[in-house]
Design an enzyme around this catalytic site. Structure first.
Site, PDB file in Angstrom:
ATOM      1  N   ALA A   1       0.823  -1.212   0.000  1.00 24.83           N
ATOM      2  CA  ALA A   1       0.000   0.000   0.000  1.00 24.83           C
ATOM      3  C   ALA A   1       0.857   1.262   0.000  1.00 24.83           C
ATOM      4  CB  ALA A   1      -0.913  -0.007   1.223  1.00 24.83           C
TER       5      ALA A   1
ATOM      6  N   ARG B   1      -3.162   7.568 -11.252  1.00 21.36           N
ATOM      7  CA  ARG B   1      -4.401   7.620 -12.038  1.00 21.36           C
ATOM      8  C   ARG B   1      -5.592   8.159 -11.243  1.00 21.36           C
ATOM      9  NH1 ARG B   1      -3.330   1.501 -13.937  1.00 21.36           N
ATOM     10  NH2 ARG B   1      -2.026   1.630 -12.074  1.00 21.36           N
TER      11      ARG B   1
ATOM     12  N   GLY C   1       8.283  -0.379  -7.354  1.00 24.16           N
ATOM     13  CA  GLY C   1       7.518  -1.506  -7.878  1.00 24.16           C
ATOM     14  C   GLY C   1       7.077  -2.492  -6.805  1.00 24.16           C
TER      15      GLY C   1
ATOM     16  N   TYR D   1      -2.920  -6.599  -2.551  1.00 24.29           N
ATOM     17  CA  TYR D   1      -2.673  -5.205  -2.906  1.00 24.29           C
ATOM     18  C   TYR D   1      -3.686  -4.308  -2.198  1.00 24.29           C
ATOM     19  CZ  TYR D   1       0.475  -6.782  -6.645  1.00 24.29           C
ATOM     20  OH  TYR D   1       1.507  -7.339  -7.356  1.00 24.29           O
TER      21      TYR D   1
ATOM     22  N   ASP E   1      -5.212  -1.828  -3.074  1.00 25.26           N
ATOM     23  CA  ASP E   1      -6.258  -1.205  -3.897  1.00 25.26           C
ATOM     24  C   ASP E   1      -7.260  -2.233  -4.419  1.00 25.26           C
ATOM     25  OD1 ASP E   1      -4.700  -2.500  -5.781  1.00 25.26           O
ATOM     26  OD2 ASP E   1      -4.543  -0.791  -7.148  1.00 25.26           O
TER      27      ASP E   1
ATOM     28  N   GLY F   1      -2.191  -7.396 -15.587  1.00 21.61           N
ATOM     29  CA  GLY F   1      -1.186  -8.358 -16.030  1.00 21.61           C
ATOM     30  C   GLY F   1      -1.893  -9.573 -16.629  1.00 21.61           C
TER      31      GLY F   1
ATOM     32  N   ASN G   1      -4.227 -11.290 -13.965  1.00 18.59           N
ATOM     33  CA  ASN G   1      -3.680 -11.427 -12.612  1.00 18.59           C
ATOM     34  C   ASN G   1      -4.435 -10.505 -11.657  1.00 18.59           C
ATOM     35  OD1 ASN G   1      -2.047 -11.517 -10.323  1.00 18.59           O
ATOM     36  ND2 ASN G   1      -0.559 -10.052 -11.158  1.00 18.59           N
TER      37      ASN G   1
ATOM     38  N   ASN H   1      -8.042   1.873  -9.691  1.00 20.93           N
ATOM     39  CA  ASN H   1      -6.964   2.732 -10.183  1.00 20.93           C
ATOM     40  C   ASN H   1      -7.431   4.165 -10.421  1.00 20.93           C
ATOM     41  OD1 ASN H   1      -4.848   0.706 -10.247  1.00 20.93           O
ATOM     42  ND2 ASN H   1      -5.993  -0.216 -11.914  1.00 20.93           N
TER      43      ASN H   1
ATOM     44  N   ALA I   1     -45.067  32.789  28.090  1.00 25.19           N
ATOM     45  CA  ALA I   1     -44.687  32.916  26.687  1.00 25.19           C
ATOM     46  C   ALA I   1     -44.031  34.272  26.426  1.00 25.19           C
ATOM     47  CB  ALA I   1     -45.912  32.738  25.803  1.00 25.19           C
TER      48      ALA I   1
HETATM   49  C1  UD1 Z   1      -0.728  -4.867 -10.517  1.00 21.55           C
HETATM   50  C2  UD1 Z   1      -0.052  -6.101 -11.122  1.00 21.55           C
HETATM   51  C3  UD1 Z   1      -0.901  -6.615 -12.278  1.00 21.55           C
HETATM   52  C4  UD1 Z   1      -2.290  -6.933 -11.781  1.00 21.55           C
HETATM   53  C5  UD1 Z   1      -2.921  -5.733 -11.060  1.00 21.55           C
HETATM   54  C6  UD1 Z   1      -4.188  -6.182 -10.357  1.00 21.55           C
HETATM   55  C7  UD1 Z   1       2.369  -5.839 -10.789  1.00 21.55           C
HETATM   56  C8  UD1 Z   1       3.661  -5.507 -11.428  1.00 21.55           C
HETATM   57  N1  UD1 Z   1       1.280  -5.767 -11.573  1.00 21.55           N
HETATM   58  O1  UD1 Z   1      -0.746  -3.848 -11.496  1.00 21.55           O
HETATM   59  O2  UD1 Z   1      -0.319  -7.785 -12.842  1.00 21.55           O
HETATM   60  O3  UD1 Z   1      -3.110  -7.335 -12.870  1.00 21.55           O
HETATM   61  O4  UD1 Z   1      -2.038  -5.203 -10.071  1.00 21.55           O
HETATM   62  O5  UD1 Z   1      -4.877  -5.101  -9.765  1.00 21.55           O
HETATM   63  O6  UD1 Z   1       2.359  -6.188  -9.618  1.00 21.55           O
HETATM   64  N2  UD1 Z   1       2.678  -0.607  -4.592  1.00 21.55           N
HETATM   65  C9  UD1 Z   1       3.627  -0.385  -3.598  1.00 21.55           C
HETATM   66  N3  UD1 Z   1       4.883  -0.001  -3.943  1.00 21.55           N
HETATM   67  C10 UD1 Z   1       5.269   0.157  -5.238  1.00 21.55           C
HETATM   68  C11 UD1 Z   1       4.302  -0.061  -6.256  1.00 21.55           C
HETATM   69  C12 UD1 Z   1       3.007  -0.448  -5.895  1.00 21.55           C
HETATM   70  O7  UD1 Z   1       3.328  -0.547  -2.406  1.00 21.55           O
HETATM   71  O8  UD1 Z   1       6.437   0.506  -5.454  1.00 21.55           O
HETATM   72  C13 UD1 Z   1       1.307  -1.009  -4.191  1.00 21.55           C
HETATM   73  C14 UD1 Z   1       0.279   0.030  -4.575  1.00 21.55           C
HETATM   74  O9  UD1 Z   1       0.061   0.943  -3.505  1.00 21.55           O
HETATM   75  C15 UD1 Z   1      -0.968  -0.806  -4.857  1.00 21.55           C
HETATM   76  C16 UD1 Z   1      -0.409  -2.169  -5.280  1.00 21.55           C
HETATM   77  O10 UD1 Z   1       0.944  -2.182  -4.882  1.00 21.55           O
HETATM   78  O11 UD1 Z   1      -1.770  -0.988  -3.700  1.00 21.55           O
HETATM   79  C17 UD1 Z   1      -0.530  -2.407  -6.776  1.00 21.55           C
HETATM   80  O12 UD1 Z   1       0.132  -1.381  -7.485  1.00 21.55           O
HETATM   81  P1  UD1 Z   1      -0.453  -0.764  -8.826  1.00 21.55           P
HETATM   82  O13 UD1 Z   1       0.486   0.269  -9.306  1.00 21.55           O
HETATM   83  O14 UD1 Z   1      -1.874  -0.394  -8.661  1.00 21.55           O
HETATM   84  O15 UD1 Z   1      -0.340  -2.047  -9.799  1.00 21.55           O
HETATM   85  P2  UD1 Z   1      -1.124  -2.292 -11.165  1.00 21.55           P
HETATM   86  O16 UD1 Z   1      -0.509  -1.481 -12.233  1.00 21.55           O
HETATM   87  O17 UD1 Z   1      -2.565  -2.160 -10.934  1.00 21.55           O
HETATM   88 CA    CA Z   2      -3.848  -1.483  -9.218  1.00 20.71          CA
END
Ligand code: UD1
Ligand code: CA
Length: 466
Positions: free
Chosen positions: A17, A23, A87, A110, A112, A149, A179, A237, A433
């Site tokens: 998180a 976005r 990442g 994740y 989100d 993904g 994914n 997103n 009153a």
């Molecule tokens: C990611 C997946 C994708 C999947 C999708 C599902 C990867 C590389 N890709 O893409 O395959 O289909 O989720 O919703 O994992 N975060 C961190 N630190 C970072 C980057 C991200 O904590 O450096 C956290 C974000 O806060 C978020 C989660 O990881 O809660 C996912 O990141 P996000 O950038 O939304 O990934 P997607 O592009 O959606």
């Molecule tokens: Ca996402």
């Protein structure tokens, strides 16, 4: 030790998180945006709490880390900081030092993806245990997989790789299996190989999704749990997805309440936060909002368009349409509204009545007391069975400080009275009153605080004929 206990103790959950969520186009970190009445990341922690204990749940924070940690601290989970967002693979590594020794399974969620159900999470664990794979990924089929993904399978039906949108070939972009970002790993194997994730991709990020190919290269299997209903895997997103997910969570909440014995008229119009509790045979009208830590008893009626926030409502309370109740306690059988405003920290005792256009602030209304029309009662306490006439105003503010008004039990305050605080009116007193009351009124006294009326006989007629 019973088998279930052993299995639970070998499960750790890490929630990523730390991202900003570009976005969303927001100053606020994405996971702090609310859906279903609580932040996205709180929803995800609640999903994790359905399968393990708080001491085995860790959240990776980065953007607005203090705020995110502040929101989650009451849930008792642990944290890892990711100061630079390089990442999802990099994010998970923030837990390496502390978690690398742990046996068993490691689930990654994740921050989100707040719709995940307990049943799906349990199905993931079961699938992982029976398949013997090093990693199990929840996937689903989407007619429009844009942004997710893609899952590349081998001949045996195992996952060969997860390919991100940005890195996918035109052929791979056509794959509809996506994914979800929800994984179960064999923890020791994950930590053994996580350092092999590189940044050789168009975004230059450490992709957690690369773990699949890495584990296979090391001779292990990765498999999928493919779920048929994609709605609970939806990642947020943008604010458009935020609204869609909010709607799904609201629907789940009204469904759960209706199945537990609450009547909801036009459920698609009401807004009920996740933590709200409502007792049986209560009726909730259209467009009602029940927010925060509100609890409502049995056999209540909450009329159309009323908004109740962080309040405790006992059994058999009637809140008529278009009323607002904030941080207040309302006891059994009280009637409120229509068009009443109980601003904050009020306590309405059993059977009291508050009518239209009456505002209360930090006021205690005794059992059976009534204030039926057009009044302002602030910083006051009104004794049991007293009657506050239409248009009564407590003057609780002199421009500098707030003062208190106390009205005893069984007292009658006549219409259009002005009670200038600090002031005290005794039990069973009577205020005429139109009075302006600036001095205390003893019990059983009649207070007149207005000029006497004079009638001039025939005078109106004289003016008319002039
Ligand atoms: C990611 C997946 C994708 C999947 C999708 C599902 C990867 C590389 N890709 O893409 O395959 O289909 O989720 O919703 O994992 N975060 C961190 N630190 C970072 C980057 C991200 O904590 O450096 C956290 C974000 O806060 C978020 C989660 O990881 O809660 C996912 O990141 P996000 O950038 O939304 O990934 P997607 O592009 O959606
Ligand atoms: Ca996402």
């Amino acid at each position: 030790m019973p088998i279930m206990k052993v299995m639970e103790s070998s499960l750790t959950v890490v929630i990523l998180a730390a991202g900003l969520g570009t976005r969303m186009r927001s100053k606020k970190a994405k996971v702090l945006h609310k859906v279903g009445g609580r932040t996205q990341v709180e929803n995800v922690v609640h999903s994790a709490l359905m399968v393990t204990t708080p001491d085995r749940i860790f959240v990776v924070t980065g953007h607005q880390a203090e705020t995110v940690e502040g929101v989650l601290a009451p849930l008792g989970v642990g944290f890892f900081r990711q100061t630079e967002q390089k990442g999802t693979g990099h994010a998970l590594r923030m837990g390496e030092a502390q978690l690398a020794h742990l046996p068993g399974r490691l689930v990654v969620l994740y921050g989100d993806t707040p719709l995940l159900s307990e049943a799906t999470l349990r199905a993931l664990l079961a699938r992982h245990d029976e398949s013997g794979a090093a990693a199990t990924v929840i996937t689903t089929m989407l007619a429009d997989p844009t942004g997710y993904g893609r899952i590349v399978l081998d001949e045996a039906g195992d996952i060969a790789a997860i390919v991100e949108q940005k890195a996918a070939t035109p052929e791979q972009l056509k794959i509809e299996e996506i994914n979800s970002g929800i994984y179960c790993f064999d923890a020791p194997l994950l930590w053994k190989h996580i350092g092999e994730i590189g940044t050789n991709n168009p975004a230059g990020e450490y992709y957690l999704t690369d773990m699949i190919e890495i584990l296979r290269r090391a001779g292990h299997r990765a498999t999928t749990l493919r779920v048929s209903d994609p709605s609970e895997l939806m990642g947020i997103n943008s604010r458009v997805e935020l609204a869609i997910v909010d709607r799904i969570l609201r629907e789940r909440k009204t469904m759960e309440l209706m199945l537990s014995g609450v009547t909801i008229e036009k459920p698609e119009t009401v807004t009920i936060d996740a933590a709200v509790q409502v007792g049986r045979d209560t009726i909730i009208g259209p467009f009602v909002q029940l927010l925060g830590a509100t609890t409502i008893g049995e056999d209540c009626y909450i009329g159309a368009c009323s908004i109740v926030t962080d309040s405790k409502i006992a059994d058999g309370v009637e809140i008529n349409p278009f009323s607002m109740v904030g941080t207040s306690v309302i006891e059994t059988g009280a009637h409120i509204g229509p068009y009443a405003r109980l601003r904050m920290e009020n306590h309405v005792e059993a059977g009291a009545h508050i009518g239209n256009f009456v505002e209360l602030k930090k006021t205690r209304l005794g059992a059976g007391a009534k204030s039926m029309h057009l009044a302002y009662l602030g910083d006051s306490s009104i004794g049991a069975k007293s009657n506050i006439g239409a248009g009564t105003i407590t003057c609780n503010y002199d421009g500098k400080k707030k003062s208190k008004t106390k009205v005893g039990a069984g007292t009658f305050v006549g219409s259009n009275s002005t009670l200038v605080a600090p002031v005290e009116i005794g039990d069973a007193a009577y205020v005429a009153a139109g009075s302006v009351i600036t001095k205390d009124v003893p019990a059983d006294a009649l207070a007149f605080g207005r000029s006497h009326q004079t009638n001039k006989e025939g005078y109106a007629k004289k003016i008319r004929e002039r």
